[in-house]
Design a protein around this motif. Structure first.
Motif, mmCIF file in Angstrom:
data_model
loop_
_atom_site.group_PDB
_atom_site.id
_atom_site.type_symbol
_atom_site.label_atom_id
_atom_site.label_comp_id
_atom_site.label_asym_id
_atom_site.label_seq_id
_atom_site.Cartn_x
_atom_site.Cartn_y
_atom_site.Cartn_z
ATOM 1 N N LEU A 78 -8.179 28.711 47.603
ATOM 2 C CA LEU A 78 -7.198 29.318 48.499
ATOM 3 C C LEU A 78 -6.806 28.355 49.618
ATOM 4 O O LEU A 78 -5.620 28.130 49.888
ATOM 5 C CB LEU A 78 -7.797 30.602 49.087
ATOM 6 N N LEU A 79 -7.801 27.755 50.250
ATOM 7 C CA LEU A 79 -7.555 26.902 51.410
ATOM 8 C C LEU A 79 -6.972 25.549 51.044
ATOM 9 O O LEU A 79 -6.378 24.878 51.900
ATOM 10 C CB LEU A 79 -8.856 26.729 52.205
ATOM 11 N N ASN A 80 -7.119 25.140 49.798
ATOM 12 C CA ASN A 80 -6.516 23.884 49.356
ATOM 13 C C ASN A 80 -5.004 23.865 49.588
ATOM 14 O O ASN A 80 -4.405 22.800 49.749
ATOM 15 C CB ASN A 80 -6.799 23.635 47.874
ATOM 16 N N ALA A 81 -4.395 25.053 49.592
ATOM 17 C CA ALA A 81 -2.943 25.140 49.799
ATOM 18 C C ALA A 81 -2.534 24.593 51.167
ATOM 19 O O ALA A 81 -1.395 24.157 51.357
ATOM 20 C CB ALA A 81 -2.479 26.590 49.657
ATOM 21 N N LEU A 82 -3.466 24.611 52.125
ATOM 22 C CA LEU A 82 -3.150 24.135 53.473
ATOM 23 C C LEU A 82 -3.116 22.612 53.563
ATOM 24 O O LEU A 82 -2.600 22.066 54.548
ATOM 25 C CB LEU A 82 -4.173 24.686 54.475
ATOM 26 N N VAL A 83 -3.671 21.935 52.571
ATOM 27 C CA VAL A 83 -3.710 20.468 52.613
ATOM 28 C C VAL A 83 -3.046 19.855 51.385
ATOM 29 O O VAL A 83 -3.417 18.774 50.937
ATOM 30 C CB VAL A 83 -5.168 19.951 52.770
ATOM 31 N N ARG A 84 -2.060 20.556 50.831
ATOM 32 C CA ARG A 84 -1.276 19.968 49.741
ATOM 33 C C ARG A 84 -0.559 18.727 50.257
ATOM 34 O O ARG A 84 -0.243 18.632 51.444
ATOM 35 C CB ARG A 84 -0.262 20.981 49.201
ATOM 36 N N PRO A 85 -0.239 17.779 49.386
ATOM 37 C CA PRO A 85 0.407 16.534 49.823
ATOM 38 C C PRO A 85 1.651 16.754 50.683
ATOM 39 O O PRO A 85 1.819 16.108 51.722
ATOM 40 C CB PRO A 85 0.749 15.840 48.501
ATOM 41 N N GLU A 86 2.513 17.686 50.269
ATOM 42 C CA GLU A 86 3.732 17.911 51.042
ATOM 43 C C GLU A 86 3.444 18.522 52.413
ATOM 44 O O GLU A 86 4.161 18.260 53.393
ATOM 45 C CB GLU A 86 4.722 18.798 50.266
ATOM 46 N N GLU A 87 2.386 19.313 52.498
ATOM 47 C CA GLU A 87 2.006 19.888 53.792
ATOM 48 C C GLU A 87 1.497 18.791 54.724
ATOM 49 O O GLU A 87 1.790 18.800 55.930
ATOM 50 C CB GLU A 87 0.926 20.960 53.594
ATOM 51 N N LEU A 88 0.738 17.844 54.178
ATOM 52 C CA LEU A 88 0.199 16.774 55.006
ATOM 53 C C LEU A 88 1.304 15.884 55.553
ATOM 54 O O LEU A 88 1.239 15.435 56.706
ATOM 55 C CB LEU A 88 -0.806 15.947 54.200
ATOM 56 N N VAL A 89 2.312 15.629 54.743
ATOM 57 C CA VAL A 89 3.454 14.842 55.220
ATOM 58 C C VAL A 89 4.159 15.587 56.353
ATOM 59 O O VAL A 89 4.529 15.001 57.384
ATOM 60 C CB VAL A 89 4.439 14.540 54.073
ATOM 61 N N ARG A 90 4.336 16.894 56.168
ATOM 62 C CA ARG A 90 4.984 17.702 57.210
ATOM 63 C C ARG A 90 4.172 17.690 58.499
ATOM 64 O O ARG A 90 4.719 17.532 59.610
ATOM 65 C CB ARG A 90 5.170 19.140 56.724
ATOM 66 N N PHE A 91 2.868 17.859 58.387
ATOM 67 C CA PHE A 91 2.019 17.845 59.574
ATOM 68 C C PHE A 91 2.123 16.499 60.297
ATOM 69 O O PHE A 91 2.216 16.445 61.524
ATOM 70 C CB PHE A 91 0.558 18.108 59.193
ATOM 71 N N ARG A 92 2.115 15.417 59.523
ATOM 72 C CA ARG A 92 2.166 14.090 60.134
ATOM 73 C C ARG A 92 3.492 13.851 60.846
ATOM 74 O O ARG A 92 3.521 13.444 62.012
ATOM 75 C CB ARG A 92 1.961 13.020 59.061
#
Length: 432
Positions: A78-92
């Protein structure tokens, strides 16, 4: 590896087994014969005590790091969805890098010598607090006052979660519990209520999906996993994310600045390499090898007998995996394994960062967030690069302050937790 004899007042007929070689540790952490256990983590297993019981109840029980088996697999998926590649780019791009510029602009001041500087520990912490607020879903941090209030919770909660490692355990625990009360009352509960209201508006068609972003509190609000119905579990999950995205991230950046500053003093010709992201990545990973997880050891509980390499475990044994010590294993990293060397050759099949993110079922979720999807584009790396571009160096007139850990005989195990980290920025100007 060594095993201490049974402590007389123990409630369990077990040994405390210490592992400090990388190969043995890798095999043990990947084995199904060992599991996470909050009592072991809090030093409440062999010899229970009141402070440890508080540590378990208030900070550890039920969070992702302390559950096993199907429950862990379900929540991890479930929590893996928070660190998907596209999410990490958005966060950065949308959160962390803009906040670097904003908080540096607010914090860097000219001192009495006409030099620009700041306490980097507070700045880095504020930057990662914004990240934590977004990934968790915390509201009320739009103002400097709100952010300051949240920041006041960060270090005490980190201490509360890891209290068994600190010299003044009682004081650290007390401060952590008080900070948790503030976190829950002023941030967690109001933010959860806000998310629930937003979800109601979404269902009513009043707002669009983009106005209810995916974050931990949305998962908790919808009880995406049934265990989130228990508020204590939900709070401890949020605390785990809070510490992982602020405390450990801040310490990783500060330690990399420290090590690289020393490296550039000894190798001034390498200063130009700050433009090389592979070099910056190697430097950060070398720092993690030497210091992460920023406490001396990780813990596990043996649930089955196990014999691998130089380790013999019996079911019920308490395992201490000295990760930073394993990162200094001369058999793997060479005769100079205790030294910082960003150009270190690493054997094939071995991660440059050692076991800084652990391994096996409980490998840290934040691996890609730190290094980036390609190992060279993570937010932490970009932050370190930007600081050296600004001419960062330690303030010669002010020493960094650290939170004292328990007295450990071997200096390799004395991993500093920075409270302050004063720096000067030689290439900064008021218009930077």
């Amino acid at each position: 590896m060594d095993a201490n004899p049974l402590i007389p007042e123990s409630r369990c007929p077990v040994s405390r087994v210490r592992i400090d070689s990388l190969d043995d540790m890798q095999k043990v952490l990947r084995s199904k014969a060992v599991e996470e256990n909050a009592d072991v983590s809090a030093d409440n297993y062999i010899c229970p005590n009141a402070l440890a019981e508080i540590n378990v109840r208030e900070f550890q029980a039920g969070n992702l790091a302390m559950i096993n088996g199907d429950l862990h697999r379900q929540r991890r998926r479930l929590l893996n969805a928070l660190v998907r590649p596209e999410e990490l780019v958005r966060f950065r791009e949308d959160i962390i890098l803009p906040s670097v510029e904003r908080w540096m602009d607010r914090s860097v001041k000219k001192n009495e010598d006409g030099l620009y500087g700041c306490d980097l520990a507070s700045v880095v912490e504020l930057i990662f607090l914004e990240f934590a607020a977004k990934i968790i879903g915390i509201q009320g941090v739009e103002s400097e006052e709100g952010m300051a209030r949240l920041r006041a919770c960060a270090l005490p909660i980190f201490g509360g979660l890891s209290a068994s490692h600190f010299e003044d355990r009682e004081g650290v625990t007390r401060a952590g519990v008080e900070a948790k009360k503030v976190f829950v009352e002023e941030f967690f509960r109001p933010s959860l209520a806000f998310v629930k209201k937003q979800l109601e508006r979404l269902d009513a068609g009043e707002i669009g999906e983009e106005e209810v972003p995916l974050n931990l509190l949305r998962m908790i609000a919808t009880e995406a996993h049934e265990s989130y119905h228990d508020e204590s579990v939900a709070v401890n999950e949020a605390i785990l994310f809070f510490v992982a995205t602020t405390g450990t991230s801040a310490q990783a950046v500060l330690a990399t600045i420290e090590y690289l500053s020393d490296w550039f003093e000894a190798h001034p010709e390498d200063r130009a390499r700050i433009e090389d992201m592979e070099f910056i990545s190697q430097a950060l990973q070398e720092t993690l090898r030497l210091r992460a997880p920023f406490v001396p050891y990780l813990t596990r509980l043996a649930v089955e007998d196990l014999e691998v390499g130089g380790v013999t475990l019996k079911a019920g044994d308490e395992v201490h995996a000295w990760v930073a010590r394993a990162g200094r294993d001369e058999a793997v990293f060479g005769a100079n394994a205790n030294d910082f060397d960003p150009d270190r050759g690493v054997p094939e099949g071995i991660s440059r960062y050692g076991l800084a993110f652990a391994t096996g079922p409980h490998q840290c979720l934040g691996l890609r967030a730190v290094l980036g999807n390609d190992g060279k584009s993570g937010s932490h790396l970009r932050m370190v690069q930007g600081l050296f571009r600004a001419g960062i160096r330690r303030d010669p007139k002010c020493e960094a302050q650290v939170l004292e850990m328990r007295n450990l005989e071997d200096p390799r195990d004395r991993i500093p937790t920075y409270i302050t980290f004063p720096v000067v920025l030689d290439k900064w100007s008021a218009s930077s």
